[in-house]
Motif scaffolding. Sequence first.
Motif, mmCIF file in Angstrom:
data_model
loop_
_atom_site.group_PDB
_atom_site.id
_atom_site.type_symbol
_atom_site.label_atom_id
_atom_site.label_comp_id
_atom_site.label_asym_id
_atom_site.label_seq_id
_atom_site.Cartn_x
_atom_site.Cartn_y
_atom_site.Cartn_z
ATOM 1 N N TRP A 24 -8.005 1.188 -4.449
ATOM 2 C CA TRP A 24 -7.730 1.213 -3.011
ATOM 3 C C TRP A 24 -8.114 -0.128 -2.425
ATOM 4 O O TRP A 24 -9.042 -0.781 -2.910
ATOM 5 N N PHE A 30 0.856 -1.187 0.000
ATOM 6 C CA PHE A 30 0.000 0.000 0.000
ATOM 7 C C PHE A 30 0.892 1.237 0.000
ATOM 8 O O PHE A 30 1.779 1.368 0.853
ATOM 9 N N GLY A 74 -4.895 1.255 1.983
ATOM 10 C CA GLY A 74 -4.241 2.313 1.227
ATOM 11 C C GLY A 74 -4.419 2.125 -0.266
ATOM 12 O O GLY A 74 -5.290 1.373 -0.721
ATOM 13 N N GLY A 126 -0.165 4.229 2.692
ATOM 14 C CA GLY A 126 -0.997 3.291 3.437
ATOM 15 C C GLY A 126 -0.994 3.600 4.913
ATOM 16 O O GLY A 126 -0.081 4.223 5.447
ATOM 17 N N GLN A 156 -4.809 -3.092 7.535
ATOM 18 C CA GLN A 156 -3.940 -2.220 6.755
ATOM 19 C C GLN A 156 -4.700 -1.814 5.500
ATOM 20 O O GLN A 156 -5.434 -2.627 4.920
#
Length: 678
Positions: A562, A527, A545, A530, A543
């Motif tokens: 995303w 990411f 991003g 992120g 997590q």
Amino acid sequence: MIVSIDWLREFVDISLEPDKVADLLTDAGLESDVVIQGKALDIEITPNRPDCMSHLGIAREIAVLTDRKLKYPELILEESSDLASDLIKVEIEIAEKCPRYACRIVRNVKVGVSPSWMKDRLEIVGLRAINNIVDVSNYVLMEMGHPLHTFDLGRIAGGKIVVRTAKKGETLVTLEGEDRTLSEEHLLICDANNPVALAGIMGGENSEVSEATKNVLIESAYFDPVTVRKGAKSFGLRTEASKRFERGTDYEGLLRALDRTAALLAETAGGEVLKGVVDVYPLQKEPPRIHFRHENASAIAGIDFKPEFVRKTFKGLEISFSESPGGYECKAPTFRPDLLRPVDLTEELARVYGYNRIVPDFSYKGWLGNDVGDPLTDITGLKRFFAGLGFNETVTNSLLSPKQVEGFFAEKAVRLQNPLSTEMSLLRTSLFPGLFASVAFNLRRGEHNLAFFEHGDTFVRDKSSQTGCAEREEFGGVMCGEKSPKQWRREPLKNDFFALKGYLESLSRFLRLHDYRFVPLPHDTFFSPGLALATGDGPSVCQFGRFPGSILANFDIEIDVWGFALTLETVRKIRSQPFRHVGASQYPGISRDLSFMVKSDISAGDMESLLRESGTRTLRRVSIYDLYEGDQVEEGHKSLTFNLFFQKTDRTLTDEEVDGIISKIISKASKDLDAKLR
């Protein structure tokens, strides 16, 4: 496979209604449905039962299951005095791939239209009538299950058939007009000069029967199943013949099919059947002998097989046997390549006996004191949560190509030993490649507003594991485009970073996670940029991003995508903790706005975390609604404005109480983050 019930009645007396016949076959392992207004059955034939790919094979099953006698097709064949062997010679160059090749000749045929009874039967099983020569070979195929091919004898050069492998680069125009370039893995039927057929798959255009055909050569052979399968697969060409050769045909019964074809040709197309069969059989095949023990079979199946039942079943299935001490010495019929071991015969007995007649001799009773939770309960809740946000669940292929796993622990990918193709040669190391493939599929079709999630297992190499492979359970999602389009007095809502962050704040409330924070991710994750949603004491919950363009380029995705990946271990730990439900407060709350000026490197998340920590349990809600960087604030600083909502459940808060909390918040913000109240 479609089977005509009227056709079946030629071989076995059927007194049952079609739906009862279908139930009978289904219970015996051949899943069947009644189709075409009760005139036919649609039967799922398992790969190990090539004998059932014909009306005679299905009739044999019905005869055994209903204790009736099987009647073979009547064969009346009159031969002329001229020898077939005077007109055709057969030479097999590679016996391993063609152990047996037999043929007959029918001379002076008249090519025309097939009789209506034959056309009707072919039509009901899904075959189109062509002419009486081709139709007869198709008819015998569907009747007896053995593929046959008819050549125009006048177009066979040199009066010779040669069975050999193709030379590299050799070509053949097959019956559908396709010019095919051959390789050494293909098996060919050739005349003295050229290939005339792709063995076991399809004939060649240069030997095709036409209206001008006078003399016909009928081929009935046994080809190696693996050779036919590879040849058919190389061209993506699967025919009724190749499907049967791939599973294994009857190397002894091919003569019966050959005689049946010759007899039907003489009946429908006239002509004379020349005397004798040209039968070249260089590699004799023998069915395995099976030492069958009565007691072992009863113990394995849980059925007390009576000797009379065993003998009657073996006889019905055409398994030859002789009695020996404690059992039988058996030899499977040559049309049953699946019968190799004693347990195979046991399975046949149990199947005919009826699995639904087996009486269980185990029972369980007592008190089960331990509740075993459903491990998927948490997953079900997460699926409903994301579906409620507008995400769609996907189930993608766990086999990927090397290109697809790039950027997702590719160096640890587990490679299949015998993959079907390079595109499916690796076990997936992440859920995201499959999700990207779904995104790319929809983008190519003009759909850009997408939100998917998936739950499944991923695999990486692990030397510490006994299998050398570690399996991980994952839950992730992706989104792109817009959540909702532009509408009256409302701008479109994009599926972007802020939308995703909002979804995950909702997730924290769904998990009843009151103490959480957002922290930046290191640069080595997939990411960029992120963040991680983490609990107050550290463990990551999720997590999320934006994916870098270098990864998306592998899937031809040119827009921002995303995504998020949950840490299921943390999620399950949070959800396993007991909680106390708190109802909605009956007392009014107090709302305050606070605007701070902080250094530019202080994130809004850091400021929000401080507010939550300092706001005591009366702080019910924190939301940022303004971020300003410009001339109105000092250089290197920015302004963050939050709305704080305070409320208690047992009484009304006073302004003095809230003022005291606000003072502590301001003091702590100044001390910890050097924040100034504006």
